[in-house]
Design a protein around this motif. Structure first.
Motif, PDB file in Angstrom:
ATOM      1  N   LEU A  22       0.824  -1.211   0.000  1.00 46.86           N
ATOM      2  CA  LEU A  22       0.000   0.000   0.000  1.00 46.86           C
ATOM      3  C   LEU A  22       0.857   1.259   0.000  1.00 46.86           C
ATOM      4  O   LEU A  22       0.517   2.253  -0.653  1.00 46.86           O
ATOM      5  N   ALA A  23       1.976   1.244   0.724  1.00 43.63           N
ATOM      6  CA  ALA A  23       2.873   2.404   0.724  1.00 43.63           C
ATOM      7  C   ALA A  23       3.439   2.644  -0.666  1.00 43.63           C
ATOM      8  O   ALA A  23       3.575   3.793  -1.113  1.00 43.63           O
ATOM      9  N   HIS A  24       3.773   1.568  -1.388  1.00 44.98           N
ATOM     10  CA  HIS A  24       4.296   1.706  -2.751  1.00 44.98           C
ATOM     11  C   HIS A  24       3.244   2.285  -3.696  1.00 44.98           C
ATOM     12  O   HIS A  24       3.591   2.824  -4.748  1.00 44.98           O
ATOM     13  N   ARG A  25       1.976   2.170  -3.326  1.00 42.12           N
ATOM     14  CA  ARG A  25       0.908   2.759  -4.133  1.00 42.12           C
ATOM     15  C   ARG A  25       0.592   4.188  -3.706  1.00 42.12           C
ATOM     16  O   ARG A  25      -0.370   4.786  -4.180  1.00 42.12           O
ATOM     17  N   GLY A  26       1.395   4.734  -2.810  1.00 42.71           N
ATOM     18  CA  GLY A  26       1.300   6.143  -2.465  1.00 42.71           C
ATOM     19  C   GLY A  26       0.437   6.478  -1.274  1.00 42.71           C
ATOM     20  O   GLY A  26       0.189   7.659  -1.015  1.00 42.71           O
ATOM     21  N   HIS A  27      -0.011   5.475  -0.524  1.00 38.90           N
ATOM     22  CA  HIS A  27      -0.899   5.750   0.595  1.00 38.90           C
ATOM     23  C   HIS A  27      -0.119   5.987   1.894  1.00 38.90           C
ATOM     24  O   HIS A  27       1.016   5.522   2.056  1.00 38.90           O
TER      25      HIS A  27
END
Length: 452
Positions: A22-27
């Protein structure tokens, strides 16, 4: 891109992997962990190739801390070989779980996600557009909450009723060992099939080994049992009693509060799928949460339980059945077992992951061959040491056979697939040959088109 706030409860491998995806998706991601320090206790020791692909997508180099698994050897009570099931190179990896958690925590720090340790989650309440998390320190508001907090999950209690039990619990003594030098043993898993003492012995990674003994067969003379595997000189790092459960959650979602890993299912260890199931949960849930936060309807999250529960039940039942076949019964069963295990299909013990059931994003036909829909697209090797996963990207991908791009249904959250021409790729096997292939962000084949 819409940035959401996601709280992940639990900093085990499943929770850390979900947070990374999820962090890699910008969240904006915050991980809450009740332990003040990382656990030093090894639990999972095996991952298959499918689960390793999840870690690779999360940016973790599993090969750094793992050793290849050679397969499974079945032994009788006198340790004579009944059957042997070797694994193909790369099909299985053995590892020390604290090493994996160190890798995941280092990756999480680089990702910008926040890890908060020593905090106890007391309750989780769904709201209209997310959830409210109450801890012993503060109260948090999130757009989504992922419960990755294990078998005694606080989040699972908030989601719904007690899980459905699939098989009776089973008590085992788990012993982790450290050798001064490599032991002269076959480099795969040894399974003693009784009838007197069901036991498992396996090399893990480096000089680490694991032995497990069923406690229902009576008290364990540990030095004598270890000597039978040639491990009497090893240091006993830990010896602990475990009760292996076999259960799957009845509900996986309450609004935007969702379950992953042991919070959703427990499985016997016989086919090595416990952690792998949890990583698959995180992989398919991350892109769905991302799509919902980008504007897709919340109903997309209904597919989380619809897809994962059936898949988990299949593997938990397979693990329970395999364990029963390998360890149940007395002397008469042992004689029958010798015959059955010689005839047992290799695919049963290899525990190939079953396909996902038909659904909105698993467009398998009602009749006729599925052509790979619901399974992972093969991660075929490419030039210069790369593989297909390296070029698929983090989102949807459409593999086409010609310059004419087919029309595919609108994707969740307004996503656009990356188009790759099949002429630049190796053969994907007979099921997908000469077809266009729509691949989800979790590498599952969502749909295929007719032959060119």
């Amino acid at each position: 891109m819409t940035v959401g706030r996601v709280v992940v409860v639990g900093a085990g491998p499943v929770g850390l992997t979900a947070a990374l995806l999820l962090a890699h998706r910008g969240h904006e991601v915050q991980v809450l962990e009740r332990r003040a320090e990382p656990s030093t206790l090894p639990r999972a020791v095996h991952l298959d190739a499918e689960a390793q692909r999840v870690l690779a997508d999360a940016g973790v180099d599993f090969a750094r801390i793992s050793a290849p698994g050679a397969g499974l050897r079945l032994l009788d009570a006198d340790h004579r070989v009944l059957a042997e099931f070797p694994r193909d190179p790369g099909a299985a990896g053995m590892f020390h779980q604290p090493d994996l958690e160190d890798l995941l925590r280092a990756a999480l720090e680089r990702s910008g996600a926040e890890l908060v340790t020593g905090v106890e989650v007391r309750s989780v309440r769904r709201t209209r557009h997310g959830a409210r998390v109450v801890t012993d320190r503060s109260e948090l508001v999130a757009d989504a909450v992922l419960g990755c907090d294990g078998a005694r999950s606080t989040v699972a209690r908030a989601v719904g009723p007690r899980p459905r039990r699939i098989a009776r619990p089973d008590r085992w003594l788990v012993v982790d060992l450290l050798a001064e030098q490599p032991l002269p043993v076959w480099p795969g898993v040894h399974q003693v099939c009784g009838p007197g003492r069901a036991a498992t012995f396996m090399p893990v990674a480096g000089l680490r080994y694991r032995a497990e003994f069923r406690l229902a067969d009576g008290p364990v003379d540990l030095p004598a049992e270890l000597a039978r595997f040639g491990a009497s000189s090893c240091e006993v790092v830990r010896a602990a009693e475990y009760t292996y459960g076999a259960q799957v959650a009845r509900r996986w979602r309450s609004g935007r509060v969702l379950l992953c890993g042991d919070a959703a299912h427990l499985t016997p260890p016989f086919i090595g799928q416990g952690l792998g199931l949890g990583l698959r949960d995180a992989h398919q849930l991350a892109w769905k949460v991302d799509a919902v936060l980008a504007g897709a309807p919340d109903s997309l999250l209904d597919t989380h339980g619809a897809e994962r529960a059936a898949h988990a039940r299949s593997l938990v039942r397979l693990a329970a059945l395999t364990g029963w076949l390998m360890t149940a019964g007395g002397p008469r069963a042992a004689r029958l077992r010798r015959l059955v295990l010689r005839l047992l299909p290799r695919t049963l013990l290899a525990a190939g992951s079953p396909p996902l059931r038909r659904g909105p994003w698993v467009r398998r036909p009602r009749l006729g061959p599925a052509h790979g829909v619901g399974r992972l697209v093969p991660d075929v090797p490419l030039k210069r040491g790369r593989r297909l996963d390296d070029v698929l990207g983090p989102g949807w991908a459409l593999l086409v056979c010609s310059t004419e791009v087919p029309v595919v249904p609108p994707l969740p959250g307004g996503a656009r697939p990356r188009v790759l021409h099949r002429g630049a790729l190796p053969d994907l096997g007979p099921a997908l040959r000469d077809r266009w292939v729509l691949v989800r962000p979790d590498r599952v084949v969502a749909a295929v088109g007719p032959r060119a």
